[in-house]
Design an enzyme around this catalytic site. Structure first.
Site: not given
Ligand SMILES: Cc1cc2nc3c(=O)[nH]c(=O)nc-3n(C[C@H](O)[C@H](O)[C@H](O)COP(=O)(O)OP(=O)(O)OC[C@H]3O[C@@H](n4cnc5c(N)ncnc54)[C@H](O)[C@@H]3O)c2cc1C
Lengths: 84, 594
Positions: B122, B243, B245, B255, B258, B289, B356, B397
């Site tokens: 990666f 960041q 994309h 999205l 790549e 990127r 992103h 990142r």
């Molecule tokens: C299209 C895409 C592809 C990606 N691919 C990768 C990858 O391959 N590898 C990698 O390492 N990263 C990747 N990333 C980044 C990564 O997916 C995210 O940074 C990560 O999943 C975020 O996880 P989290 O637990 O912080 O939040 P999230 O999974 O976004 O969860 C947030 C939670 O908070 C809750 N919430 C938010 N606000 C409130 C509120 N006010 N009250 C109650 N609940 C609330 C939501 O309901 C949810 O349950 C990608 C991102 C995107 C957009």
């Protein structure tokens, strides 16, 4: 639950999903196509909207078949939605 | 409504967010015997973590030699030396442990022939301190995030974690000493406002990519955790770093991986020129990127964009054999047809660099404790995942390091809660008087506003402003203008009006409350970006170009420091980057080049 509540709950479940693709598609469908559906199709859409994205996406893009005939009708309509 | 009319629910710990980081933290707490509540705007397995496809990094060395120290080096370098080296060492050392743990929770990783976790290369992940690419990303096909979330959710069900689904947390509860005592939240189904009174509060609310008009993030990413923290007087760290994309579908933002360029896709401008040949003669369309994103924006800014408004470039795969497209990129073809109205077998796909990932966030240490500017933990408050800034990603990142961040700091924040409770570092306190007043006033204002601003229009205005004034490439005058604009938009946000005043399932109210959070994030981003007079990682300014004294425009003498933005007075302060790792030697400042 009255109609406003029902629609608002559905709106939340259509536009606060895991994947952006699905927010866009289901949101657009809800605005433009859903109001034209009959009651049976509307119920089928609610069932589809309650599925997780990675369950629903293959049904929409046709990589998996749908056994339920009414759901299949709704999926065919979903496939015609174009997001601007 | 007075405080006494709000129901209070008591827990040992409350976690806001049920994505990867929140669920990982919850496992520690519930299995540690704490009475734990997890709040989420959506059902846990609908959290945005599902969207992650690429994988999660760990130096398991299953396919070839690897070492956590090499992973650490890559992460420091990737961060353009803005990451804190203690946190980065901690994360990279812990990676194999948390990934194997996840395997034991039931995560269906892809396997090698010998049955080990399969690993693939990666961007930015190298062996032997930057020598050559290494296989470090562990994946479950192209549904890594989805599989991870399901494994973590099942484990929580087993541990009796209590979920509050379709609840929106509105504000933090803090007492006069600054200790955090829980959150105030709104149940969408009833419209009821409830206090969750807890000894410990963990924020795991994910990112805020919806501050931009064009974003790969789902609609749910409205930065609620950041908004709540800012309103409660917690400074936000390094918010200027976002960041982008290179290939989001123009308009929709969806999205395009790549992998399309990997299969031979070419970026073209309005002259049909393969412009990446000029910017990166070797790597061309497959350069990193940030390099590709900046090249695209330069083309657009110099008038070589495509379409009626000349505001996108084209990703061309029409020269590929249609059979190859159907076989290797079927999903991408679907996406392009559905979201760009274009069949990529026949015509190129319009793309733009798209927001992103948010590198900044709520400042924490590597234990997941939220810290004030002097590094002292804020009692009772923890954060993990994209909402937090540990800071492991610094100014940029690396792919697959975010899912790792969720696991490592989700776990460490949970462990810290258990430790802090056991050691007496946090003791239970009663709710202070009038703790809900500000939240209730905000709700009351929204309910009674007349002649106010429209929520949708105001949000769009905010998103367009961020896109135009604080995008991939940043210009001094545009930033200054952007700050002025966002201050105007803030006034409109303070006067939003909703027509629907009902209690039950009032989505208009929820969207207005989300906008209250977006504005805090947008303002923090613009103000921090305007102030940082250098280029570093994802923050690239036109007036801080590449010079012999400041390669890549990076100015370590003046700007090797973290930004802290405070809502009160929209003021900025700075704190040093932690350059001392936990056990190894400092990875000294160097020019970042690949
Ligand atoms: C299209 C895409 C592809 C990606 N691919 C990768 C990858 O391959 N590898 C990698 O390492 N990263 C990747 N990333 C980044 C990564 O997916 C995210 O940074 C990560 O999943 C975020 O996880 P989290 O637990 O912080 O939040 P999230 O999974 O976004 O969860 C947030 C939670 O908070 C809750 N919430 C938010 N606000 C409130 C509120 N006010 N009250 C109650 N609940 C609330 C939501 O309901 C949810 O349950 C990608 C991102 C995107 C957009």
């Amino acid at each position: 639950m009255d109609e406003r509540e029902r629609i608002n709950r559905l709106r939340w479940r259509c536009t606060r999903r895991a994947m952006l693709e699905m927010d866009l598609l289901l949101g657009e469908f809800l605005e433009r196509v859903f109001p034209t559906l009959g009651p049976e199709q509307a119920d089928a859409f609610v069932v589809l909207a309650d599925m997780e994205d990675l369950e629903l996406w293959p049904l929409i893009n046709g990589s998996r078949d749908c056994a339920d005939p009414v759901q299949a009708e709704v999926l065919a309509l979903l496939r015609t939605v174009r997001v601007k | 409504m007075s405080n006494s009319s709000i129901p209070v629910r008591k827990f040992d710990a409350v976690i806001v967010g049920a994505g990867g980081s929140g669920l990982r933290a919850a496992i520690q707490l519930s299995e540690g015997g704490l009475k734990t509540a997890v709040l989420s705007k959506v059902f846990p397995t609908r959290s945005h973590t599902v969207a992650a496809q690429g994988g999660v990094s760990a130096s398991l060395g299953n396919s070839e030699e690897d070492h956590w120290h090499w992973h650490m080096y890559d992460t420091v370098k990737g961060s353009d030396w803005l990451g804190d080296q203690d946190a980065i060492e901690y994360m990279c050392r812990k990676a194999p442990e948390v990934v194997v743990e996840l395997e034991h929770f039931g995560m269906p990783f892809d396997r090698t022939d010998e049955g080990k976790i399969y690993q693939r290369p990666f961007g930015g992940h190298m062996s032997n301190f930057g020598e050559k690419p290494v296989r470090r990303a562990c994946a479950a096909a192209d549904r890594t995030g989805h599989a991870m979330l399901h494994a973590l959710y099942q484990r929580n069900v087993r541990a009796n974690t209590q979920f509050f689904v379709e609840w929106m947390a509105l504000d933090l509860i803090r007492d006069e000493s600054g200790q955090v005592l829980g959150v105030i939240a709104l149940e969408m189904e009833t419209g009821e406002v409830v206090a969750f009174h807890a000894k410990a509060t963990i924020f795991a609310t994910g990112g805020a990519g919806r501050i931009y008009y064009s974003s790969t993030n789902a609609f749910i990413n409205t930065g609620d955790g950041l908004g709540m923290a800012a309103r409660a007087g917690i400074a936000l760290e390094d918010m200027e770093f976002w960041q982008f994309h290179p290939t989001g579908v123009a308009g929709a933002g969806v999205l395009i991986t790549e992998g399309v360029r990997g299969e031979g896709g070419i970026l073209r401008n309005s002259d049909n020129e393969r412009f990446m040949e000029r910017y990166a003669p070797n790597a061309k369309d497959l350069a990193s990127r940030d390099v590709v994103s900046r090249a695209m924006v330069t083309e657009i800014n110099e008038g070589r964009g495509c379409g009626p408004n000349k505001d996108f470039v084209l990703l061309d795969i029409t020269h590929l054999d249609p059979a190859t497209i159907m076989k290797r990129l079927p999903g991408i073809r679907e996406i392009s047809i559905q979201f760009a109205g274009i069949d990529p077998i026949q015509a190129p796909i319009p793309v733009v660099p798209t927001c992103h990932y948010q590198m900044g966030g709520i400042p924490t240490n590597f234990k997941g404790q939220v810290v004030s500017a002097d590094g002292v933990p804020v009692k009772g408050f923890y954060a993990a995942g994209e909402v937090a800034c540990a800071s492991v990603h610094g100014a940029n990142r690396l792919g697959t390091n975010s899912l790792l961040d969720l696991l490592v700091f989700g776990k460490s924040s949970g462990d810290s809660v258990i430790e802090d409770l056991a050691s007496g570092a946090i003791v239970h306190k009663d709710l202070p008087a009038a703790y809900a007043e500000r939240t209730l006033a905000r709700l009351h204002r929204l309910n009674t506003q007349t002649g106010g601003s429209n929520v949708n229009e105001t949000r769009l205005e905010l998103q367009r402003t961020m896109q135009k004034h604080c995008g991939v490439f940043r210009f001094k005058d545009m930033l200054v203008e952007g700050v002025a604009k966002i201050v105007e938009i803030e006034k409109a946000v303070a006067r939003t009006e909703i027509k629907d005043k009902s209690q039950v399932w009032n989505t208009a109210r929820v969207e207005a409350l989300e906008l209250d959070n977006l504005i805090e994030v947008a303002k923090a981003t613009l103000v921090s970006a305007e102030a940082r007079k250098e280029s570093r990682g994802a923050h690239v300014r036109d007036d801080a170009p590449d010079t012999p004294e400041n390669p890549n425009g990076r100015d370590d003498a003046n700007w090797h420091k973290h930004t802290l933005w405070e809502r009160e007075g929209s003021s900025l302060s700075y704190k040093p980057v932690t350059m001392t790792p936990l056990t190894v030697e400092t990875i000294a400042l160097k020019t970042r080049s690949y």
